[in-house]
Design a protein around this motif. Structure first.
Motif, mmCIF file in Angstrom:
data_model
loop_
_atom_site.group_PDB
_atom_site.id
_atom_site.type_symbol
_atom_site.label_atom_id
_atom_site.label_comp_id
_atom_site.label_asym_id
_atom_site.label_seq_id
_atom_site.Cartn_x
_atom_site.Cartn_y
_atom_site.Cartn_z
ATOM 1 N N GLU A 40 0.840 -1.226 0.000
ATOM 2 C CA GLU A 40 0.000 0.000 0.000
ATOM 3 C C GLU A 40 0.862 1.258 0.000
ATOM 4 O O GLU A 40 0.557 2.231 -0.659
ATOM 5 C CB GLU A 40 -0.864 0.013 1.267
ATOM 6 C CG GLU A 40 -2.063 -0.920 1.207
ATOM 7 C CD GLU A 40 -2.837 -0.886 2.515
ATOM 8 O OE1 GLU A 40 -3.246 0.210 2.933
ATOM 9 O OE2 GLU A 40 -3.002 -1.961 3.110
ATOM 10 N N VAL A 41 1.874 1.270 0.780
ATOM 11 C CA VAL A 41 2.845 2.352 1.039
ATOM 12 C C VAL A 41 2.268 3.665 1.579
ATOM 13 O O VAL A 41 1.170 4.070 1.269
ATOM 14 C CB VAL A 41 3.795 2.664 -0.157
ATOM 15 C CG1 VAL A 41 4.522 1.431 -0.609
ATOM 16 C CG2 VAL A 41 3.117 3.395 -1.300
ATOM 17 N N GLY A 42 3.076 4.264 2.425
ATOM 18 C CA GLY A 42 2.820 5.576 3.020
ATOM 19 C C GLY A 42 4.175 6.057 3.499
ATOM 20 O O GLY A 42 5.181 5.377 3.277
ATOM 21 N N ASP A 43 4.221 7.215 4.159
ATOM 22 C CA ASP A 43 5.524 7.734 4.597
ATOM 23 C C ASP A 43 5.880 7.133 5.957
ATOM 24 O O ASP A 43 5.291 7.499 6.979
ATOM 25 C CB ASP A 43 5.475 9.259 4.673
ATOM 26 C CG ASP A 43 6.860 9.851 4.864
ATOM 27 O OD1 ASP A 43 7.709 9.191 5.513
ATOM 28 O OD2 ASP A 43 7.100 10.964 4.364
ATOM 29 N N ASP A 44 6.854 6.239 5.963
ATOM 30 C CA ASP A 44 7.191 5.540 7.210
ATOM 31 C C ASP A 44 7.870 6.465 8.216
ATOM 32 O O ASP A 44 7.837 6.202 9.417
ATOM 33 C CB ASP A 44 8.087 4.321 6.931
ATOM 34 C CG ASP A 44 8.458 3.613 8.229
ATOM 35 O OD1 ASP A 44 7.544 3.318 9.023
ATOM 36 O OD2 ASP A 44 9.664 3.389 8.474
ATOM 37 N N GLU A 48 3.429 6.121 8.774
ATOM 38 C CA GLU A 48 2.185 5.915 8.030
ATOM 39 C C GLU A 48 2.265 4.823 6.973
ATOM 40 O O GLU A 48 1.395 4.762 6.103
ATOM 41 C CB GLU A 48 1.791 7.234 7.327
ATOM 42 C CG GLU A 48 1.368 8.313 8.280
ATOM 43 C CD GLU A 48 1.150 9.661 7.581
ATOM 44 O OE1 GLU A 48 1.312 9.733 6.337
ATOM 45 O OE2 GLU A 48 0.845 10.629 8.289
ATOM 46 N N ASP A 49 3.311 4.006 7.002
ATOM 47 C CA ASP A 49 3.375 2.951 5.978
ATOM 48 C C ASP A 49 2.754 1.669 6.552
ATOM 49 O O ASP A 49 3.315 1.056 7.467
ATOM 50 C CB ASP A 49 4.822 2.687 5.546
ATOM 51 C CG ASP A 49 4.856 1.792 4.306
ATOM 52 O OD1 ASP A 49 5.353 2.228 3.267
ATOM 53 O OD2 ASP A 49 4.356 0.649 4.389
ATOM 54 N N ASP A 51 2.450 -1.441 5.531
ATOM 55 C CA ASP A 51 3.204 -2.698 5.501
ATOM 56 C C ASP A 51 4.376 -2.678 6.478
ATOM 57 O O ASP A 51 4.702 -3.701 7.081
ATOM 58 C CB ASP A 51 3.684 -3.013 4.080
ATOM 59 C CG ASP A 51 2.601 -3.729 3.291
ATOM 60 O OD1 ASP A 51 2.286 -4.873 3.637
ATOM 61 O OD2 ASP A 51 2.047 -3.120 2.364
ATOM 62 N N ARG A 245 11.004 6.428 4.357
ATOM 63 C CA ARG A 245 9.800 6.876 3.604
ATOM 64 C C ARG A 245 8.946 5.709 3.110
ATOM 65 O O ARG A 245 8.574 4.881 3.860
ATOM 66 C CB ARG A 245 10.219 7.805 2.448
ATOM 67 C CG ARG A 245 11.078 8.985 2.887
ATOM 68 C CD ARG A 245 10.352 9.928 3.811
ATOM 69 N NE ARG A 245 11.212 11.001 4.285
ATOM 70 C CZ ARG A 245 10.856 11.891 5.198
ATOM 71 N NH1 ARG A 245 9.656 11.863 5.745
ATOM 72 N NH2 ARG A 245 11.682 12.826 5.590
ATOM 73 N N GLN A 246 8.686 5.577 1.795
ATOM 74 C CA GLN A 246 7.739 4.540 1.332
ATOM 75 C C GLN A 246 8.408 3.152 1.347
ATOM 76 O O GLN A 246 8.527 2.468 0.330
ATOM 77 C CB GLN A 246 7.192 4.855 -0.071
ATOM 78 C CG GLN A 246 6.149 5.961 -0.078
ATOM 79 C CD GLN A 246 6.756 7.343 0.154
ATOM 80 O OE1 GLN A 246 7.885 7.606 -0.240
ATOM 81 N NE2 GLN A 246 6.011 8.220 0.800
ATOM 82 N N GLY A 248 7.344 0.490 2.425
ATOM 83 C CA GLY A 248 6.410 -0.641 2.379
ATOM 84 C C GLY A 248 6.716 -1.632 1.270
ATOM 85 O O GLY A 248 6.425 -2.827 1.406
#
Ligand SMILES: Cc1ncc(COP(=O)(O)O)c(C=O)c1O
Length: 350
Positions: A40-44, A48-49, A51, A245-246, A248
């Motif tokens: 799905e990915v988001g900003d880790d 917010e990621d 996965d 960051r992404q 995921g």
């Protein structure tokens, strides 16, 4: 000669069918690539990621720990662990043959002002409780503060028995030290010991698990432990430039590996035993094996000739000497191993 200096001596050619240098050379298979594509990915860095968050929680749960942290490498994971446990002027007691002592550029000392105190590694791969106790410093301004025992399992492929691990950790805890485990090949150890992941992880406070070795993910490690230590580790990871960051797409590969690839480690161990038996039957040198690793010391010199002869058949081995380390992994199936054994036999006329 270090395992790593040997790597540079051999690089895979286009015709490679079997790369035995390390279990780090695996490539994602089609199912793992699908898992990566589905992330799905988001900003880790914002937390917010999805996965990454799932991978951290699932790994912690699997090992019976409160929290987890996804990091780019085993080296950074061990470093974050040591710096989470220790401050400047503190000391880590650890096996003198362990990766944290020999192969991580003394990062804890360089970046964290933490002293590294090596103790002997015994035949089982563990450290003796008496050596741990003997290395712990009294409370005296002349000494660093002994704060952490850092263990490893597996060690050069050897699964250190739980009893040996427990004896060392008890010696450390009696003196008030915490314990970290470099579990780069944690699941190889668990597979060989026949125990639950939490049985091994439960002996220590923090564990670093690599996803990018026998489990077959392209990148990443997870550090698990108590929530307060992992919270400290989050700040250290950012400081070390490990906020990704992404991430995921990498965490999805790691989650896939943890779910689907743990079972295959037993096959790697069986294949390592098969390779060791075949080499032993040739009678041309000393052979030992443990979990997924085989060590072969040819009786006569001729490492370079052997390496060239195997390379001509698409078999890649490292350039270490005198003992050549060969590592079985999920990209070496039975057919590839048969080819490797045939190439050894052809070279030695067996
Ligand atoms: C026992 C052990 N610990 C830690 C590491 C470090 O892992 P990485 O290469 O991901 O930094 C390795 C790498 O091979 C290892 O073998």
């Amino acid at each position: 000669m270090s395992v790593y200096s040997g790597m540079k001596a051999a690089s895979p050619a286009a015709n490679t069918i079997c790369d035995l240098r390390s279990d780090t050379v695996t490539r994602p298979d089609a199912a793992m690539l699908r898992a990566i594509a589905g992330a799905e990915v988001g900003d880790d860095v914002y937390g917010e990621d999805p996965d990454v968050n799932r991978l951290q929680a699932e790994t912690a749960e699997l090992l019976g720990k409160e929290a987890g942290l996804f990091l780019p490498s085993g080296t950074q994971s061990n470093l974050v662990a040591v710096l989470s446990h220790c401050g400047r002027g503190d000391e880590v007691i650890l096996g003198g043959a362990y990766h944290v002592y020999l192969h991580e550029a003394a990062g804890a000392s360089v970046l964290g002002g933490v002293a590294l105190c090596p103790v002997p590694v015994g035949p089982s791969g563990g450290v003796a409780p008496g050596d741990v106790t003997g290395a712990i410093k009294p409370d005296d301004p002349h000494h660093p503060v002994s704060r952490l025992l850092s263990l490893e399992n597996t060690v050069n492929g050897q699964a250190v028995p739980l009893a040996d691990m427990r004896a060392a950790t008890e010696a450390a805890r009696t003196a008030g030290l915490s314990v970290h485990l470099d579990g780069a090949r944690f699941f190889n150890a668990v597979t060989a010991l026949g125990c639950a992941p939490a049985d091994l992880a439960g002996l220590v406070d923090t564990v670093s698990v690599c996803l990018s070795k026998g489990l077959g993910a392209p990148v990443g490690s997870v550090l698990v432990g108590p929530a307060d230590l992992i919270a400290r580790g989050l700040r250290l990871r950012k400081m070390l430039g490990g906020g990704m960051r992404q991430a995921g797409i990498l965490a999805a590969a790691g989650r896939h590996a943890l779910t689907h690839n743990r079972a295959g480690l037993a096959e790697d161990h069986t294949r390592a035993a098969r390779l060791a038996k075949a080499l032993g039957d040739l009678g041309v040198g000393q052979v030992s094996h443990a979990t997924n690793m085989v060590f072969f010391t040819p009786a006569a010199d001729g490492h370079a000739d052997l390496r060239a002869a195997l390379a001509a058949q698409g078999i890649v081995i490292g350039g270490q000497s005198p003992a050549i380390r060969m590592v079985l992994h999920r990209d070496v199936d039975d057919a590839a191993l048969d080819r490797a054994i045939a190439a050894f036999r052809a070279h030695y006329g067996g």
